[in-house]
Design an enzyme around this catalytic site. Structure first.
Site, PDB file in Angstrom:
ATOM      1  N   CYS A 117       0.856  -1.063   0.107  1.00 34.25           N
ATOM      2  CA  CYS A 117      -0.072   0.063   0.282  1.00 34.25           C
ATOM      3  C   CYS A 117       0.926   1.264   0.508  1.00 34.25           C
ATOM      4  CB  CYS A 117      -0.945   0.010   1.552  1.00 34.25           C
ATOM      5  SG  CYS A 117      -1.829   1.228   1.833  1.00 34.25           S
ATOM      6  N   ARG A 122       1.255  -1.718   6.629  1.00 30.55           N
ATOM      7  CA  ARG A 122      -0.603  -1.862   6.869  1.00 30.55           C
ATOM      8  C   ARG A 122      -0.725  -3.145   6.985  1.00 30.55           C
ATOM      9  NH1 ARG A 122      -4.787   1.435   3.045  1.00 30.55           N
ATOM     10  NH2 ARG A 122      -6.451   0.931   4.693  1.00 30.55           N
ATOM     11  N   ASP A 308      -6.908  10.535   6.973  1.00 24.23           N
ATOM     12  CA  ASP A 308      -7.165  10.709   5.558  1.00 24.23           C
ATOM     13  C   ASP A 308      -7.091  12.154   5.117  1.00 24.23           C
ATOM     14  OD1 ASP A 308      -9.689   7.528   5.999  1.00 24.23           O
ATOM     15  OD2 ASP A 308      -7.235   7.824   5.291  1.00 24.23           O
TER      16      ASP A 308
END
Ligand code: EPZ
Length: 444
Positions: A117, A122, A308
């Site tokens: 990723c 992750r 995010d």
């Protein structure tokens, strides 16, 4: 293969509605595997990741219909496979959300490890730890998680990791525990609104879950869950993205369906910068009436500033005179967007999990490459604030989490167009990323 062309310098003005939350829709769709009968979901966002989850569930035998825009009916009664294929899982890490439901449904599961990723390391060790605590036997074999459980049983589960809790890990354990025998306590549970929305969906289907939104979630296992109708909550990350874009362009927008209670840390940071934010029955109004001030941003688990939104804040802070600091305590390497911002004239210095932003000089338009979903959004924001034209390539990353972004930005006054990218610099777009034109898309 498409790209976005953005003519910078126009303050965003007008009203924009956000879609249903991607990060709630995905685990809720996966949880339909353990629900008997038909589930009707409303406000399902029209995204590539939702299309990928749809394909994954269909590959497991589920029947899914998108009867009209943003609604979906999912019937998992005919699901008959517990094998989530690498070809599908590699497209989207959130595919791991089927692990808990498959274990609860079939007593076994084979789910491909998600793979690499661009935003950093992750792992899924906490997912496996939580499911093992419920009695599952899990091993890694040839790139797959191979799990079996004769009968999941309630347990005391600790899901805290070095960077806080795990959002999709909490989702996996919560779904599995909902049908386990006995009581489960999840400690260090993720508190994100998307996890709460999943819990609310499960409770509506007959689960017995309490403590949602806190770090201690209690679950009493039940025999079965029944089909329900559920509306996905509004996407707080999309709302934050538009609010930050309004700040970056010194604009004035209204987001009628933004849930203020989900955005408190984002709103606080914008207010510290000098952005005027008013929450009323009309929605969330974001406007700029004075020069903005630099601010220090630390991305944290909820209710902190969402990781995010870290890239989007960085792009905005490049336009603010003074020194700002951006740190990501969730994904310390989530700075792929910085290199492209430098190409637009940003003055950034990376120090491990911290990037120092020397803001104030006007960004200049350039041809830039998206590297991941939120980095794409950051480059769009930088393009909106820059002089002359910016071209953002590899926007298949953007299409994973933002629906019709160019249409929404154009409606807010920004000259943004989606055009074919015939350049040889564009990499080969994975076929599954091709976003069909709305007219071409067959909504079943
Ligand atoms: C979810 O990812 C979101 N995705 C991500 O949004 C979001 O950035 C992330 O949560 C953090 O809020 C979905 O919900 C589909 P985590 P997830 O497990 O669940 C570590 C986007 O742009 N960790 O909460 O995969 C991990 O390394 C996407 O919409 C472990 O150590 O993230 C990270 O540092 C990107 N072991 C931290 O925890 C594990 O087993 C948070 O990860 C799992 C995670």
């Amino acid at each position: 293969m498409d790209m976005l062309t953005i003519q910078g310098g126009t303050p965003l003005r007008g009203t924009v509605r956000v879609e249903g939350a991607k990060n709630a829709a995905l685990p809720i769709m996966a949880a339909c595997l353990v629900v008997r009968g038909q589930v009707q979901l409303a406000q399902v966002p029209d995204l590539v990741d939702v299309a990928t989850m749809t394909q994954l569930l269909q590959s497991l035998g589920c029947v899914i219909n998108r009867t009209k825009t943003q609604t979906a009916t999912i019937d998992a009664d005919s699901a008959n496979r517990s094998f989530a294929d690498y070809e599908l899982v590699r497209r989207m890490r959130a595919s791991i959300c089927v692990l808990g439901p498959l274990l609860a449904r079939f007593g076994k599961a084979q789910v491909s490890l998600p793979g690499g990723c661009n935003i950093g390391h992750r792992p899924i060790d906490l997912h496996l730890k939580g499911l093992a605590a419920l009695g599952a036997d899990l091993r890694i074999e040839n790139g797959y998680v191979v799990a079996t459980a004769t009968r999941l049983r309630g347990a005391d589960v600790e899901l805290g990791g070095p960077s806080g809790s795990t959002v999709t890990g909490t989702c996996n354990v919560m779904v599995a525990a909902a049908l386990a025998k006995g009581r489960t306590t999840i400690r260090s549970a993720a508190c994100e609104p998307e996890v709460v929305d999943l819990g609310n969906f499960l409770n509506a289907a007959g689960a017995q879950i309490s403590g949602l939104g806190t770090s201690v979630v209690e679950i009493s296992g039940v025999e079965s869950l029944q089909g329900v109708t559920h509306t996905i909550l509004p996407d707080r990350i999309e709302a934050a993205t538009f609010a930050i874009a309004a700040a970056a362009t010194r604009g004035n927008i209204l987001i009628p369906n933004a849930r203020t209670e989900d955005l408190t840390s984002v709103i606080d940071a914008l207010r510290v910068m000098g952005v005027r934010i008013v929450s009323s029955s009309a929605g969330l109004e974001v406007s700029c009436h004075s020069e903005l001030q630099p601010v220090d941003i630390v991305a944290m688990p909820y209710p902190g500033i969402p990781t995010d939104t870290q890239a989007q804040f960085m792009a905005c802070l490049c336009t603010v005179q003074g020194v700002s600091k951006v740190r990501d305590a969730v994904f310390p390497d989530r700075f792929m967007h910085a290199a492209e911002l430098l190409r637009m004239g940003a003055n950034l210095q990376r120090h491990g999990d911290l990037t120092v932003v020397h803001g104030g000089q006007r960004l200049t338009g350039a041809s830039v490459m998206a590297s991941d979903l939120r980095a794409s959004a950051a480059l769009v924001i930088a393009g909106l604030a820059a002089t002359d034209q910016t071209t953002v390539r590899r926007i298949y990353h953007l299409d994973r989490g933002y629906a019709r972004l160019e249409e929404k930005l154009t409606a807010l006054g920004a000259p943004v167009s989606r055009v074919p990218d015939s350049s040889n610099t564009a990499d080969v777009q994975p076929p599954h990323f091709k976003l069909q034109k709305r007219s071409e898309r067959t909504i079943l």
